[in-house]
Write a protein that holds these residues in place. Structure first.
Motif, mmCIF file in Angstrom:
data_model
loop_
_atom_site.group_PDB
_atom_site.id
_atom_site.type_symbol
_atom_site.label_atom_id
_atom_site.label_comp_id
_atom_site.label_asym_id
_atom_site.label_seq_id
_atom_site.Cartn_x
_atom_site.Cartn_y
_atom_site.Cartn_z
ATOM 1 N N ALA A 39 -87.175 17.636 50.596
ATOM 2 C CA ALA A 39 -87.715 16.601 49.713
ATOM 3 C C ALA A 39 -88.240 17.217 48.419
ATOM 4 O O ALA A 39 -87.986 16.704 47.326
ATOM 5 C CB ALA A 39 -88.826 15.833 50.433
ATOM 6 N N CYS A 40 -88.972 18.315 48.554
ATOM 7 C CA CYS A 40 -89.504 18.982 47.357
ATOM 8 C C CYS A 40 -88.381 19.459 46.444
ATOM 9 O O CYS A 40 -88.440 19.305 45.211
ATOM 10 C CB CYS A 40 -90.380 20.160 47.762
ATOM 11 N N ARG A 41 -87.368 20.044 47.028
ATOM 12 C CA ARG A 41 -86.255 20.564 46.231
ATOM 13 C C ARG A 41 -85.554 19.449 45.473
ATOM 14 O O ARG A 41 -85.263 19.574 44.269
ATOM 15 C CB ARG A 41 -85.252 21.282 47.130
ATOM 16 N N LEU A 42 -85.305 18.330 46.152
ATOM 17 C CA LEU A 42 -84.542 17.249 45.539
ATOM 18 C C LEU A 42 -85.345 16.497 44.481
ATOM 19 O O LEU A 42 -84.805 16.105 43.447
ATOM 20 C CB LEU A 42 -84.046 16.286 46.613
ATOM 21 N N GLU A 50 -90.029 22.226 37.473
ATOM 22 C CA GLU A 50 -89.910 23.520 38.123
ATOM 23 C C GLU A 50 -90.636 23.573 39.461
ATOM 24 O O GLU A 50 -90.342 24.426 40.296
ATOM 25 C CB GLU A 50 -90.496 24.611 37.203
ATOM 26 N N LEU A 51 -91.600 22.685 39.649
ATOM 27 C CA LEU A 51 -92.494 22.762 40.793
ATOM 28 C C LEU A 51 -92.617 21.417 41.504
ATOM 29 O O LEU A 51 -92.658 20.369 40.856
ATOM 30 C CB LEU A 51 -93.898 23.213 40.348
ATOM 31 N N GLY A 71 -90.840 26.476 44.092
ATOM 32 C CA GLY A 71 -91.265 27.084 42.837
ATOM 33 C C GLY A 71 -92.599 27.779 42.889
ATOM 34 O O GLY A 71 -93.024 28.369 41.884
ATOM 35 N N TRP A 72 -93.280 27.778 44.026
ATOM 36 C CA TRP A 72 -94.607 28.374 44.135
ATOM 37 C C TRP A 72 -94.525 29.822 44.601
ATOM 38 O O TRP A 72 -93.630 30.203 45.346
ATOM 39 C CB TRP A 72 -95.469 27.558 45.101
ATOM 40 N N ALA A 73 -95.488 30.619 44.180
ATOM 41 C CA ALA A 73 -95.534 32.029 44.556
ATOM 42 C C ALA A 73 -95.901 32.161 46.035
ATOM 43 O O ALA A 73 -96.486 31.243 46.630
ATOM 44 C CB ALA A 73 -96.557 32.766 43.700
ATOM 45 N N PRO A 74 -95.560 33.295 46.644
ATOM 46 C CA PRO A 74 -95.957 33.513 48.044
ATOM 47 C C PRO A 74 -97.470 33.365 48.209
ATOM 48 O O PRO A 74 -98.247 33.735 47.328
ATOM 49 C CB PRO A 74 -95.505 34.954 48.317
ATOM 50 N N MET A 116 -102.835 25.709 40.398
ATOM 51 C CA MET A 116 -101.926 25.012 39.485
ATOM 52 C C MET A 116 -101.995 25.618 38.092
ATOM 53 O O MET A 116 -100.965 25.785 37.427
ATOM 54 C CB MET A 116 -102.258 23.519 39.457
ATOM 55 N N ARG A 117 -103.212 25.959 37.673
ATOM 56 C CA ARG A 117 -103.357 26.615 36.360
ATOM 57 C C ARG A 117 -102.619 27.961 36.365
ATOM 58 O O ARG A 117 -101.945 28.317 35.398
ATOM 59 C CB ARG A 117 -104.829 26.848 36.051
ATOM 60 N N ALA A 118 -102.754 28.704 37.465
ATOM 61 C CA ALA A 118 -102.117 30.017 37.552
ATOM 62 C C ALA A 118 -100.598 29.922 37.481
ATOM 63 O O ALA A 118 -99.927 30.875 37.054
ATOM 64 C CB ALA A 118 -102.542 30.717 38.842
#
Length: 385
Positions: A39-42, A50-51, A71-74, A116-118
């Motif tokens: 769902a997130c990807r689509l 991007e996110l 799109g989020w960092a580990p 989110m800011r990062a």
């Protein structure tokens, strides 16, 4: 700073295609994590961002966890938690409404979470994933952009439709989980019941055997032991079910082979003068309702053969179980003894019981005897047919 406008009509077609693809995927999959991730990807792809993420509301009603995302960092997805008091996702859950923020730098309704800011989030849109059947909301479906972006009513409607599909998938998963738990509980209770029935039948067999030893009249002792062997056939059936871990099927060949060998051992002295020839095919599955009358029928035939067929001399009892055309199995029990008397008896207890078992199974019972032995044949419908 300029804000990107989304007015291309082709975007509506892209969004509808994304909804269709996701609906098909959600129906095929039984893995909620994969459904949320897809769902997130689509949605990110359809909205050109991007996110994207799914934020789940915890049982305490205040903790939010990033359950899935793109799109989020580990260290974010599956690990990061926030509070319902902050962020656009918190506002959406508190208000029950969609939250659209075209420029997070100008936002005054909520504090933008540090993660989110990062990640450079400058615009955001999120909607609530509602609960099903009166349940609390599952969480929030959120799309974030790394540039200011004017999300319109069409985007809100698209995301809401997506969130409703997710809510339906979550509800289905939860219902399936409840059904699985209930099925597991029922299976556990049934196995416990089988274990207790097996133990109770074993006690009954022991009592009957003890009573038979105390009887002086040979006829009474034989009758008591005959009843004990019938109960033992049922006990063995429950034993096989318990050991196999199954509650609704068992291997008929293994059951009948063990039952037949036990019958010869039970009749003192029979193992030295009567041989048992087994030709049983493994993997022929039947239900307990089928196995019980079949086991009792084999018990009656072998018991009667040991009593009457050989006149105290040597002999041979055969048991054949083989796959038969039409998804059936052929059961043949035979001896090479004296054969049935002429005229053939019509009202013997053993034969009458076997005929009744055949009717119970919906199977014709065929007897044959040429004066040098007796043969019984039955066909049985296999499990699942």
């Amino acid at each position: 700073m300029s804000i990107t406008l989304r007015a291309d009509p082709r975007e509506n077609l892209a969004q509808q295609a994304a909804l269709a693809r996701f609906g098909e995927y959600a129906l095929r999959s039984d893995d909620l994590d994969l459904i949320l991730q897809e769902a997130c990807r689509l949605v990110a792809e359809a909205l050109g961002t991007e996110l994207a993420k799914v934020v789940a509301l915890g049982p305490d009603g205040t903790t939010l966890t990033v359950r899935a995302g793109i799109g989020w960092a580990p260290g974010v997805v599956g690990e990061l938690t926030t509070d319902i008091s902050c962020g656009p996702e918190g506002l959406a859950l508190r208000s029950g409404e969609a939250v659209v923020s075209p420029d997070l730098a100008q936002e005054t309704r909520f504090e933008v979470p540090e993660f989110m800011r990062a990640h450079g989030c400058l615009a955001s849109i999120c909607v609530v994933i509602v609960g099903v059947d009166g349940a609390a909301p599952y969480g929030v479906l959120q799309v974030d952009s790394q540039r200011p972006q004017a999300f319109g009513e069409q985007d809100v409607a698209f995301l809401r439709t997506y969130a409703n599909l997710l809510a339906s998938a979550v509800g289905r998963m939860r219902a399936n989980a409840r059904l699985r738990r209930k099925a597991d509980d029922n299976e556990r209770l049934l196995r416990e019941l089988q274990h207790r029935v097996k133990n109770n039948l074993q006690v009954i067999v022991a009592i009957l055997d003890l009573q038979s030893r105390q009887l002086r009249a040979p006829e009474s002792r034989a009758a008591m032991r005959s009843v004990a062997r019938r109960v033992e056939a049922l006990r063995l059936l429950h034993d096989k079910l318990h050991l196999s871990g199954e509650v609704d099927e068992l291997d008929l060949g293994e059951y009948l082979a063990q039952l037949s060998a036990g019958l010869l051992s039970f009749h003192e002295g029979s193992t030295t003068r009567v041989q048992l020839a087994l030709e049983v095919e493994r993997g022929l599955l039947v239900s307990p309702d089928q196995a019980a009358p079949l086991g009792l029928a084999v018990n009656e035939f072998i018991t009667n053969s040991l009593k009457h067929a050989f006149g105290g001399g040597i002999g041979r009892i055969g048991l054949v179980l083989a796959r038969h055309p039409g998804q059936r199995a052929l059961l043949r029990v035979s001896d090479d003894g004296q054969g049935l008397p002429v005229p053939r008896p019509k009202h013997g207890t053993g034969m009458r019981m076997i005929e009744n078992f055949g009717r119970q199974l919906g199977s014709a019972v065929h007897w044959s005897s040429d004066g040098t032995g007796t043969r019984l044949e039955m066909t049985i419908r296999l499990r699942g047919t």
